[in-house]
Every structure is written in C-alpha cells, then in structure tokens.
Design an enzyme around this catalytic site. Structure first.
Site, mmCIF file in Angstrom:
data_model
loop_
_atom_site.group_PDB
_atom_site.id
_atom_site.type_symbol
_atom_site.label_atom_id
_atom_site.label_comp_id
_atom_site.label_asym_id
_atom_site.label_seq_id
_atom_site.Cartn_x
_atom_site.Cartn_y
_atom_site.Cartn_z
ATOM 1 N N PRO A 9 0.803 -1.226 0.000
ATOM 2 C CA PRO A 9 0.000 0.000 0.000
ATOM 3 C C PRO A 9 0.837 1.278 0.000
ATOM 4 O O PRO A 9 1.863 1.357 0.678
ATOM 5 C CB PRO A 9 -0.826 -0.114 1.288
ATOM 6 N N ASN A 10 0.350 2.232 -0.770
ATOM 7 C CA ASN A 10 0.919 3.584 -0.872
ATOM 8 C C ASN A 10 2.244 3.657 -1.624
ATOM 9 O O ASN A 10 2.760 4.747 -1.875
ATOM 10 C CB ASN A 10 1.067 4.243 0.513
ATOM 11 N N ARG A 17 4.745 11.255 -2.223
ATOM 12 C CA ARG A 17 4.458 11.347 -0.786
ATOM 13 C C ARG A 17 5.757 11.411 0.031
ATOM 14 O O ARG A 17 6.766 10.791 -0.354
ATOM 15 C CB ARG A 17 3.630 10.143 -0.322
ATOM 16 N N TYR A 22 11.068 9.178 1.539
ATOM 17 C CA TYR A 22 11.110 8.170 0.473
ATOM 18 C C TYR A 22 11.812 8.638 -0.807
ATOM 19 O O TYR A 22 12.011 7.841 -1.725
ATOM 20 C CB TYR A 22 9.688 7.681 0.154
ATOM 21 N N ASN A 74 7.700 -5.541 -0.680
ATOM 22 C CA ASN A 74 7.685 -4.388 0.214
ATOM 23 C C ASN A 74 6.243 -4.282 0.702
ATOM 24 O O ASN A 74 5.379 -3.788 -0.035
ATOM 25 C CB ASN A 74 8.104 -3.107 -0.515
ATOM 26 N N ALA A 77 2.984 -0.442 5.089
ATOM 27 C CA ALA A 77 2.597 -0.437 6.502
ATOM 28 C C ALA A 77 2.088 -1.802 6.979
ATOM 29 O O ALA A 77 2.108 -2.089 8.180
ATOM 30 C CB ALA A 77 1.542 0.633 6.748
ATOM 31 N N ASP A 87 1.330 -14.984 7.551
ATOM 32 C CA ASP A 87 0.910 -16.390 7.415
ATOM 33 C C ASP A 87 1.037 -16.855 5.966
ATOM 34 O O ASP A 87 1.441 -17.993 5.706
ATOM 35 C CB ASP A 87 -0.548 -16.561 7.854
ATOM 36 N N GLU A 98 12.120 -9.476 2.208
ATOM 37 C CA GLU A 98 11.359 -8.265 2.543
ATOM 38 C C GLU A 98 12.248 -7.052 2.294
ATOM 39 O O GLU A 98 13.397 -7.035 2.724
ATOM 40 C CB GLU A 98 10.942 -8.322 4.021
ATOM 41 N N HIS A 100 12.513 -2.566 2.081
ATOM 42 C CA HIS A 100 11.949 -1.252 2.392
ATOM 43 C C HIS A 100 12.822 -0.175 1.787
ATOM 44 O O HIS A 100 14.055 -0.300 1.770
ATOM 45 C CB HIS A 100 11.865 -1.038 3.908
ATOM 46 N N ARG A 107 13.273 4.587 12.393
ATOM 47 C CA ARG A 107 12.065 5.402 12.358
ATOM 48 C C ARG A 107 11.220 5.178 13.623
ATOM 49 O O ARG A 107 11.735 4.708 14.625
ATOM 50 C CB ARG A 107 11.291 5.101 11.059
HETATM 51 C C1 DQA Z 1 8.007 1.280 3.837
HETATM 52 C C2 DQA Z 1 8.111 1.513 5.364
HETATM 53 C C3 DQA Z 1 6.754 1.361 6.016
HETATM 54 O O1 DQA Z 1 6.855 1.596 7.404
HETATM 55 C C4 DQA Z 1 5.759 2.358 5.437
HETATM 56 O O2 DQA Z 1 4.481 2.149 5.988
HETATM 57 C C5 DQA Z 1 5.727 2.320 3.944
HETATM 58 C C6 DQA Z 1 6.977 2.199 3.216
HETATM 59 C C7 DQA Z 1 9.354 1.554 3.121
HETATM 60 O O3 DQA Z 1 9.513 1.080 1.999
HETATM 61 O O4 DQA Z 1 10.224 2.243 3.658
HETATM 62 O O5 DQA Z 1 4.660 2.488 3.333
HETATM 63 O O6 DQA Z 1 7.649 -0.057 3.604
#
Ligand code: DQA
Length: 145
Positions: A9-10, A17, A22, A74, A77, A87, A98, A100, A107
């Site tokens: 998400p996002n 953003r 980022y 990724n 949140a 799961d 994983e 980021h 953070r």
């Molecule tokens: C994120 C870190 C997460 O805490 C955050 O909610 C994101 C982006 C990152 O890529 O740094 O949406 O996954």
C-alpha cells in the site's frame, strides 16, 4: 527463473508522498529500474502493486501455484501488523525477501517491528530503490534450481 516483486500500500505514491523520507524517485522510475535489471539478467519478472491486504495474499498464493522461484515484497505499513500476510509468506516454500525504501529501524517505534520478516530469508531496509535491486541479485545468485 521467475521472480515476483510485490509493492504494498501507498508505494504507488513514491516520489510524491513524504519525499523527505522516500525520495523523489517515482514509482514508475522504480518499476522501470527493476524491469531493466530483469532484462539485463534475462529472468522472467512480474511486478504487482496493491493497496489491499487480501489482493496481496491472493497474489502470493498465485505465485505459489505458478511455480515462482523467488519473491521480493515491500509490504508497506502491512509490514508492522499484517499477520495474514505473514501467514501467507510462512505457508510458502518460495524464498521471500522483505525490502523497504527507508530504514524502518531508524524510524518510529511501531515501524521497527516486522511481523513478516521472521518468515522471510532476510530483510533489506534503507537503500531506496536499491533495496529491490539487491534483493533480486541475491535471489538470482542463490537460485535453487
Ligand atoms: C516502507 C516503510 C513502512 O513503514 C511504510 O508504511 C511504507 C513504506 C518503506 O519502503 O520504507 O509504506 O515499507
């Protein structure tokens, strides 16, 4: 070799953003960089972005069914609270990395915990788009077949 990259998400808002956190590299720049690497490495790579937990789980299950060899995720949140995605990752034999963009360990406290990382082979955090690039290189260099 087949690799799937999942953007949670996002992440489609990257470059727009919170650019102080980022960066200004856009989501389409990042996906293009990833596609370029796949071409260079001559691997089959698909990318999927969703803002919805269930759709990410459906996609993970589809990766399992389709014989994908490695996954880079990724989870945005969802990283910090989605036991359902945790799961789904735990139920697969596919190696999952994983990633980021930001260094989640530097953070807010709630971001410092991942409920998904324990089921992954590792976590790469804090290198912007290069987090994805490093993860793909790892999966390719350590392919299982
Ligand atoms: C994120 C870190 C997460 O805490 C955050 O909610 C994101 C982006 C990152 O890529 O740094 O949406 O996954």
């Amino acid at each position: 070799m087949k690799i799937a990259v999942i953007h949670g998400p996002n992440l489609n808002m990257t470059g727009i953003r919170q650019v102080d956190i980022y960066g200004t590299t856009t989501f389409s720049d990042i996906t293009a960089q990833i596609d370029g690497l796949a071409e260079t490495l001559q691997i089959a790579l698909t990318q999927f972005q969703s803002n919805h937990e269930g759709k990410i789980i459906d996609y993970l299950q589809a990766c399992h069914r389709d014989g994908v060899d490695g996954i880079v995720i990724n989870p945005g949140a969802f990283t910090h609270y989605s036991h359902a995605i945790g799961d789904a990752v735990a139920s697969m034999e596919i190696p999952v990395v994983e990633v980021h963009l930001s260094n989640i360990h530097a953070r807010e406290e709630f971001r410092q915990k991942s409920v998904i990382a324990p089921y992954c082979i590792g976590q790469i955090s804090g290198f912007g788009a290069e987090s994805y690039i490093m993860a793909i290189h790892y999966l390719v260099n350590h392919r299982r077949k």
